[in-house]
Every structure is written in C-alpha cells, then in structure tokens.
Design a protein around this motif. Structure first.
Motif, mmCIF file in Angstrom:
data_model
loop_
_atom_site.group_PDB
_atom_site.id
_atom_site.type_symbol
_atom_site.label_atom_id
_atom_site.label_comp_id
_atom_site.label_asym_id
_atom_site.label_seq_id
_atom_site.Cartn_x
_atom_site.Cartn_y
_atom_site.Cartn_z
ATOM 1 N N GLY A 1 -33.816 -56.209 -136.883
ATOM 2 C CA GLY A 1 -33.262 -57.533 -137.615
ATOM 3 C C GLY A 1 -32.628 -58.056 -136.351
ATOM 4 N N ARG A 2 -32.323 -57.807 -135.280
ATOM 5 C CA ARG A 2 -31.248 -58.354 -134.289
ATOM 6 C C ARG A 2 -31.957 -59.585 -133.893
ATOM 7 N N HIS A 3 -31.130 -60.992 -133.774
ATOM 8 C CA HIS A 3 -31.674 -62.055 -133.212
ATOM 9 C C HIS A 3 -31.303 -62.066 -131.751
ATOM 10 N N PHE A 4 -32.212 -62.604 -131.100
ATOM 11 C CA PHE A 4 -31.763 -63.156 -129.738
ATOM 12 C C PHE A 4 -31.931 -64.587 -129.562
ATOM 13 N N PHE A 5 -31.152 -65.154 -128.854
ATOM 14 C CA PHE A 5 -31.205 -66.876 -128.696
ATOM 15 C C PHE A 5 -31.059 -67.388 -127.250
ATOM 16 N N VAL A 6 -31.622 -68.510 -127.064
ATOM 17 C CA VAL A 6 -31.648 -69.035 -125.931
ATOM 18 C C VAL A 6 -31.685 -70.559 -125.907
ATOM 19 N N GLU A 7 -30.870 -71.474 -125.437
ATOM 20 C CA GLU A 7 -31.152 -72.919 -125.410
ATOM 21 C C GLU A 7 -31.321 -73.351 -123.768
ATOM 22 N N TRP A 8 -32.508 -73.943 -123.713
ATOM 23 C CA TRP A 8 -32.802 -74.439 -122.147
ATOM 24 C C TRP A 8 -32.796 -75.966 -122.408
ATOM 25 N N ASN A 9 -32.620 -76.677 -121.071
ATOM 26 C CA ASN A 9 -32.816 -77.895 -120.781
ATOM 27 C C ASN A 9 -33.958 -78.109 -119.457
ATOM 28 N N VAL A 10 -35.056 -78.594 -119.922
ATOM 29 C CA VAL A 10 -36.146 -78.404 -119.043
ATOM 30 C C VAL A 10 -36.431 -79.905 -118.423
ATOM 31 N N ASN A 11 -36.691 -79.649 -117.069
ATOM 32 C CA ASN A 11 -37.023 -80.844 -116.321
ATOM 33 C C ASN A 11 -38.390 -80.550 -115.531
ATOM 34 N N ILE A 12 -39.255 -81.572 -115.874
ATOM 35 C CA ILE A 12 -40.467 -81.251 -115.215
ATOM 36 C C ILE A 12 -40.878 -82.442 -114.243
ATOM 37 N N HIS B 1 -49.108 -79.790 -107.675
ATOM 38 C CA HIS B 1 -47.798 -79.016 -107.408
ATOM 39 C C HIS B 1 -47.196 -79.192 -108.910
ATOM 40 N N ALA B 2 -46.512 -78.295 -109.230
ATOM 41 C CA ALA B 2 -45.638 -78.598 -110.439
ATOM 42 C C ALA B 2 -44.171 -78.098 -110.213
ATOM 43 N N ILE B 3 -43.079 -78.775 -110.537
ATOM 44 C CA ILE B 3 -41.821 -78.551 -110.087
ATOM 45 C C ILE B 3 -41.025 -78.272 -111.564
ATOM 46 N N ILE B 4 -40.345 -77.214 -111.806
ATOM 47 C CA ILE B 4 -39.786 -77.018 -113.033
ATOM 48 C C ILE B 4 -38.230 -76.692 -112.975
ATOM 49 N N ASN B 5 -37.418 -77.504 -113.199
ATOM 50 C CA ASN B 5 -36.219 -77.043 -113.342
ATOM 51 C C ASN B 5 -35.572 -76.741 -114.660
ATOM 52 N N ILE B 6 -34.813 -75.714 -114.742
ATOM 53 C CA ILE B 6 -34.403 -75.319 -116.330
ATOM 54 C C ILE B 6 -32.762 -74.862 -116.118
ATOM 55 N N VAL B 7 -31.840 -75.449 -117.076
ATOM 56 C CA VAL B 7 -30.653 -75.111 -117.016
ATOM 57 C C VAL B 7 -30.500 -74.406 -118.631
ATOM 58 N N GLU B 8 -30.099 -73.025 -118.510
ATOM 59 C CA GLU B 8 -29.602 -72.293 -119.795
ATOM 60 C C GLU B 8 -28.412 -72.456 -120.287
ATOM 61 N N LYS B 9 -28.299 -72.863 -121.269
ATOM 62 C CA LYS B 9 -26.969 -73.042 -122.052
ATOM 63 C C LYS B 9 -26.127 -71.772 -122.240
ATOM 64 N N GLU C 1 -20.217 -70.249 -117.822
ATOM 65 C CA GLU C 1 -21.160 -70.650 -116.772
ATOM 66 C C GLU C 1 -22.535 -70.912 -117.067
ATOM 67 N N LYS C 2 -23.535 -71.637 -116.431
ATOM 68 C CA LYS C 2 -24.514 -71.693 -116.784
ATOM 69 C C LYS C 2 -25.897 -71.118 -115.753
ATOM 70 N N HIS C 3 -26.764 -70.702 -116.442
ATOM 71 C CA HIS C 3 -27.845 -69.984 -115.645
ATOM 72 C C HIS C 3 -29.001 -70.985 -115.285
ATOM 73 N N THR C 4 -29.316 -71.084 -114.043
ATOM 74 C CA THR C 4 -30.271 -72.248 -113.568
ATOM 75 C C THR C 4 -31.470 -71.525 -112.946
ATOM 76 N N ALA C 5 -32.876 -72.127 -112.987
ATOM 77 C CA ALA C 5 -33.673 -71.948 -112.242
ATOM 78 C C ALA C 5 -34.593 -73.010 -111.729
ATOM 79 N N GLU C 6 -35.164 -72.621 -110.860
ATOM 80 C CA GLU C 6 -36.256 -73.896 -110.243
ATOM 81 C C GLU C 6 -37.687 -72.972 -109.600
ATOM 82 N N VAL C 7 -38.464 -73.548 -110.222
ATOM 83 C CA VAL C 7 -39.939 -73.022 -109.931
ATOM 84 C C VAL C 7 -40.704 -74.349 -109.324
ATOM 85 N N ILE C 8 -41.175 -74.095 -107.846
ATOM 86 C CA ILE C 8 -42.203 -75.103 -107.042
ATOM 87 C C ILE C 8 -43.545 -74.209 -106.994
ATOM 88 N N LEU C 9 -44.485 -74.539 -107.956
ATOM 89 C CA LEU C 9 -45.786 -73.975 -107.685
ATOM 90 C C LEU C 9 -46.738 -74.983 -107.255
#
Length: 308
Positions: free
Chosen positions: A30-41, A102-110, A131-139
C-alpha cells in the motif's frame, strides 16, 4: 533519403518541449511512490521534404511525441529511474519510426520527497525538496548511446574553513585577502557514463537512482569534509577540482564530470559613519547575503579516454 536542398548544407531537428508528467506506483503493502518529470524531446529524422517540398509525410507530429510520453509512463508498471525512462523513450522513437536516426531526450525530475511524521515514513505523503535530478540520453538507431546524469540547484554552505589569498592584485583590486570567510554555492553538476551501447547499460532496477544519490553524497561530503573538523578550502576552484576528482576516483563507470559552482557572497557587515568608526564591527558573525553579482567558477574533469 531525401536529398539536400540544391546548393545548401541543411541540418534540422524537431521535437516537443516541457512535457510534464507525474507517475504514481503502489506496492503490495500500500505504499505509494511518486515522480514528476519535465520531458524534452528532439528527433533527428529524414524529413527534409517537409521543409523544402511541402511534403509532411515523413514528420512525426510533436503532439504524437507528447502523447507517447504519457503512454510510456503508463506502460511502466514498475518504478523506473529518470534515466531508464529517458532510454525507454529514445528506444521507442528510434525503433518505431524508420525516418528517425537519433533521439535526444532531456528530463528534469522535480524533487518530491517522502514526508516523515513522528520519525515514520508516510505511506502516501510527499513534500517538495530543493535540488533536481537531471538526465540526458542521446541514442542512435544503431544502438550507440550517450548517457548523462546530473544535479541542479544543490545549495551548499559552510560558515568557516574557507579563505582566498595570493591572487593577482592591481589598481582595480579592492577585495581583501582572508583565511576566514563563509563559503556558499549552488552546484550544477553533470556526469557522463562510459556506456557506449544499449547492451552495456546496467539493467538493475533503480541502478541510476542509487548512483545519483551516491554521486550527490560524494560531492557533498568532499565539499564539507569530516563532520567535526571539516576541511579547509583555499578557493572555490580547488574545492571544485577535489569534488570532481573524488567522483571519478570512486565511480569507474563515470568517464567525465562537469561542475558549475557560483561563489554566492556573504559580505562582512562593518557599519561606520563620519562620527563613529565602529557602529558595528565585524567579527565573523554578521553578513550581508547577496547573489548579484557573483563569481562564476566552472570546470570539467575527464579520463584520458573519455569522449567529452
């Protein structure tokens, strides 16, 4: 492959920016896990005809990209890291559409954090952190990948064990030298992993979330030093270098790291007037906080074989 416009070298990409998505997962207890992402494609694709021949038949609509974010979030039945979600999106766009190279994905996690009540973790309560967690994937369609993680807005401050001496002095220098000052900064860091193909990326659940927390802890620990005695900082530059070196020494799968550390100033308050030279005399106790203007210090550190 569409031809280049006659007589020109033409490059293009298109995508969807600031796609906001929140995801809740619930475990069996019953425990909840939550994320909010701002996605750039951003997609690099063979759709030159849309620009030069009024032919949209090769375009992936940006509205479709937005909808894909929500569909893929729904398909993640188990909790995933921001890096894993970025890879999932990049794989979809490069494999589902033959036009996309190519796909370039940038995400910032709130920074939503679990709330603790009376020392106990709340099952479904969250508060906004800093502080915010960021990620970038270039594939590439071939599976070649470039994966970068980072942190933004990591505010750090220590009230002693910092100084600044021996710098160039000329007719415009007013700053006094000191071995006792406050040191404050807001760290922006990004680190690139050494993985070069999809097949080499670790598949362990939450691997990158754990690694993000470990790297952030290493940066913080190096900045402050041991809890009792701390560590002396002769400059922001030296502290930045030691933080970067510590990360590369500890994590062999990180090939390079970039750090930006503005020197956020806390100016000593000395009050005086023409009648009284010591209305308030500074004694390492009262400061004027100011972040404009501030010093700008940034650098990168990489292994010799790194492709920064």
């Amino acid at each position: 492959m569409a031809s280049q416009p006659e007589g020109f070298n033409f490059e293009q990409m298109h995508g969807k920016q600031r796609v906001r998505v929140a995801r809740v997962w619930k475990n069996k207890e019953g425990r909840h896990f939550f994320v909010e992402w701002n996605v750039n494609i951003s997609l690099l694709s063979d759709c030159v005809n849309a620009y030069v021949h009024d032919d949209n038949s090769d375009i992936v609509a940006t509205d479709t990209m937005k909808n894909t974010v929500y569909v893929k979030a729904k398909e993640c039945s188990e909790q995933v890291s921001v890096e894993e979600f970025a890879i999932l999106l990049a794989k979809h766009f490069t494999s589902f559409y033959h036009q996309v190279t190519h796909a370039i994905i940038n995400i910032v996690e709130k920074p939503w954090e679990r709330v603790y009540i009376d020392g106990q973790p709340h099952e479904h309560g969250f508060k906004l952190g800093s502080e915010k967690h960021t990620a970038e994937v270039i594939l590439k369609k071939s599976g070649v990948i470039q994966l970068t993680s980072g942190v933004e807005g990591l505010a750090l401050l220590k009230t002693t064990k910092s100084g600044f001496e021996g710098y160039i002095r000329d007719q415009y220098t007013a700053l006094p030298e000191t071995r006792e000052r406050m040191l404050a900064t807001e760290v922006t860091a990004s680190w690139r992993y050494a993985y070069e193909s999809l097949s080499s990326v670790p598949q362990k659940p939450q691997f990158f979330t754990d690694r993000y927390l470990d790297v952030k802890k290493d940066l913080v620990d190096t900045f402050y030093g041991p809890p009792k005695e701390g560590v002396y900082s002769p400059s922001v530059q030296n502290t930045l270098y030691l933080m970067a070196k510590s990360v590369l020494n500890r994590f062999p799968d990180i090939s390079s790291i970039k750090l930006k550390m503005p020197n956020i100033h806390f100016l000593p308050v000395n009050l005086k007037n023409k009648d009284n030279q010591t209305i308030v005399k500074f004694a390492d106790d009262v400061y004027l906080p100011t972040d404009e203007p501030h010093g700008s210090i940034q650098a990168s550190l990489s292994r010799f074989w790194s492709k920064m």
